[in-house]
Design a protein around this motif. Structure first.
Motif, PDB file in Angstrom:
ATOM      1  N   PRO A 186       0.741  -1.335   0.105  1.00 36.70           N
ATOM      2  CA  PRO A 186       0.050   0.065   0.032  1.00 36.70           C
ATOM      3  C   PRO A 186       0.776   1.423  -0.193  1.00 36.70           C
ATOM      4  N   ASN A 187       1.938   1.253   0.497  1.00 39.54           N
ATOM      5  CA  ASN A 187       2.931   2.428   0.782  1.00 39.54           C
ATOM      6  C   ASN A 187       4.256   2.248  -0.198  1.00 39.54           C
ATOM      7  N   SER A 188       4.162   1.409  -0.995  1.00 40.98           N
ATOM      8  CA  SER A 188       5.300   1.051  -1.668  1.00 40.98           C
ATOM      9  C   SER A 188       5.084   0.609  -3.205  1.00 40.98           C
ATOM     10  N   GLY A 189       5.200   1.409  -4.001  1.00 47.13           N
ATOM     11  CA  GLY A 189       5.301   1.063  -5.482  1.00 47.13           C
ATOM     12  C   GLY A 189       6.582   1.189  -6.137  1.00 47.13           C
ATOM     13  N   SER A 190       6.307   2.281  -6.992  1.00 47.80           N
ATOM     14  CA  SER A 190       7.798   2.582  -7.657  1.00 47.80           C
ATOM     15  C   SER A 190       8.978   2.595  -6.659  1.00 47.80           C
ATOM     16  N   ASP A 191       8.728   3.174  -5.672  1.00 43.94           N
ATOM     17  CA  ASP A 191       9.796   2.993  -4.646  1.00 43.94           C
ATOM     18  C   ASP A 191       9.812   1.752  -3.694  1.00 43.94           C
ATOM     19  N   LEU A 192      10.058   0.571  -4.431  1.00 44.99           N
ATOM     20  CA  LEU A 192      10.084  -0.464  -3.855  1.00 44.99           C
ATOM     21  C   LEU A 192      11.181  -0.849  -2.671  1.00 44.99           C
ATOM     22  N   ALA A 193      12.036  -0.030  -2.534  1.00 40.03           N
ATOM     23  CA  ALA A 193      13.017  -0.065  -1.540  1.00 40.03           C
ATOM     24  C   ALA A 193      12.534   0.212   0.084  1.00 40.03           C
ATOM     25  N   SER A 194      11.153   0.875  -0.104  1.00 34.60           N
ATOM     26  CA  SER A 194      10.334   1.258   1.004  1.00 34.60           C
ATOM     27  C   SER A 194       9.440   0.449   1.733  1.00 34.60           C
ATOM     28  N   LEU A 195       9.759  -0.976   0.925  1.00 30.39           N
ATOM     29  CA  LEU A 195       8.569  -1.906   1.434  1.00 30.39           C
ATOM     30  C   LEU A 195       8.947  -2.358   2.854  1.00 30.39           C
ATOM     31  N   GLN A 196       7.475  -2.554   3.473  1.00 35.05           N
ATOM     32  CA  GLN A 196       7.704  -2.639   4.862  1.00 35.05           C
ATOM     33  C   GLN A 196       7.332  -4.309   5.533  1.00 35.05           C
TER      34      GLN A 196
END
Ligand code: FAD
Length: 231
Positions: A134-144
């Motif tokens: 939900p909070n991580s698309g193009s910026d995949l490095a932000s995945l939680q």
């Protein structure tokens, strides 16, 4: 540069063409892709992919020992040209064939290479891609989504979204954070996750058309053995 096909490549084209003429399912050619109801199309293209596998017309460039044909990208290109010309159906296990299989062949352990790729090609096991959140698309490095080591297992908690085919998938390429203290583009681990494991919940996202091709996937204390880490 000479783009002419070699005699072997020309023979491959003729073999593909004859096989497709005999095997493209007539219900597909008569109905056309847009008129086949979604669920019916899944079954039809699942069977179609199995047929391609039996005929040796999928996984053309994959090594023979992992279920492929050990040929080159020229044969792969010929196959796709002929399939387009004869309006052959697409395959169902598109993420397995396009992403999971090649990744496992490139980076997996020998045990993983023997276990997964052939069943991907035959469509016995369908794969989905668990990257976006939900909070991580193009910026995949932000995945939680978090994976915490507990003995010889990892315990997974978190959520993915837009997961195509998760509602029919047996396996997921799952990216989860294993080291939150590392720079955010590091500390991520690629798991081969059993979609039937306890704690995995798939919720289809209904589109305005009424179809549901994408999903939310929730992980609630899902236990994954460390041998399911890629490589
Ligand atoms: C048909 C479809 C199927 C999908 N299937 C899957 C799947 O099976 N598995 C899976 O994991 N994901 C899947 N996705 C999700 C897809 O990978 C994400 O939509 C994608 O990563 C973009 O993320 P987002 O939608 O959150 O958009 P965002 O990342 O929020 O981007 C929104 C907009 O901002 C722009 N933008 C973002 N960052 C920057 C930047 N730094 N500079 C300039 N512009 C920027 C983007 O180009 C975009 O236009 C699917 C998506 C679609 C459309």
């Amino acid at each position: 540069m000479d783009f002419a096909l070699t005699p072997d490549q020309q023979a491959f084209r003729e073999r593909v063409r004859a096989w497709l003429e005999a095997n493209v399912p007539p219900e597909w050619t008569s109905l056309g892709s847009t008129e086949v109801p979604r669920a019916a199309a899944y079954e039809l293209i699942r069977r179609w992919q199995g047929k391609l596998f039996e005929g040796g017309f999928i996984g053309v460039t994959w090594p023979r020992e992992y279920g492929g044909q050990g040929l080159t990208f020229v044969e792969e290109m010929i196959l796709h040209e002929e399939m387009a010309l004869q309006k052959a159906p697409p395959i169902l296990n598109i993420l397995g064939v396009g992403m999971a299989g090649p990744t496992i062949i490139a980076y997996g352990t020998e045990e993983q290479k023997k276990r997964y790729p052939a069943k991907i090609l035959s469509c016995e096991e369908i794969w989905c891609q668990g990257y976006s959140e939900p909070n991580s698309g193009s910026d995949l490095a932000s995945l939680q989504t978090r994976a915490v080591k507990a003995g010889d297992h990892y315990v997974i908690n978190g959520q993915k979204v837009w997961t195509s085919l998760a509602h029919v998938a047996d396996w997921m390429m799952l990216l989860a954070r294993t080291d939150p203290s590392a720079p955010r583009h590091k500390g991520l681990t690629y798991f081969l996750l059993d979609m039937h494991a306890p704690g995995v919940t798939v919720k289809p996202l209904k589109q305005i058309t009424g179809d549901a091709e994408f999903n939310e996937v929730f992980f609630d204390n899902v236990r994954v053995h460390e041998r399911q880490v890629l490589g």
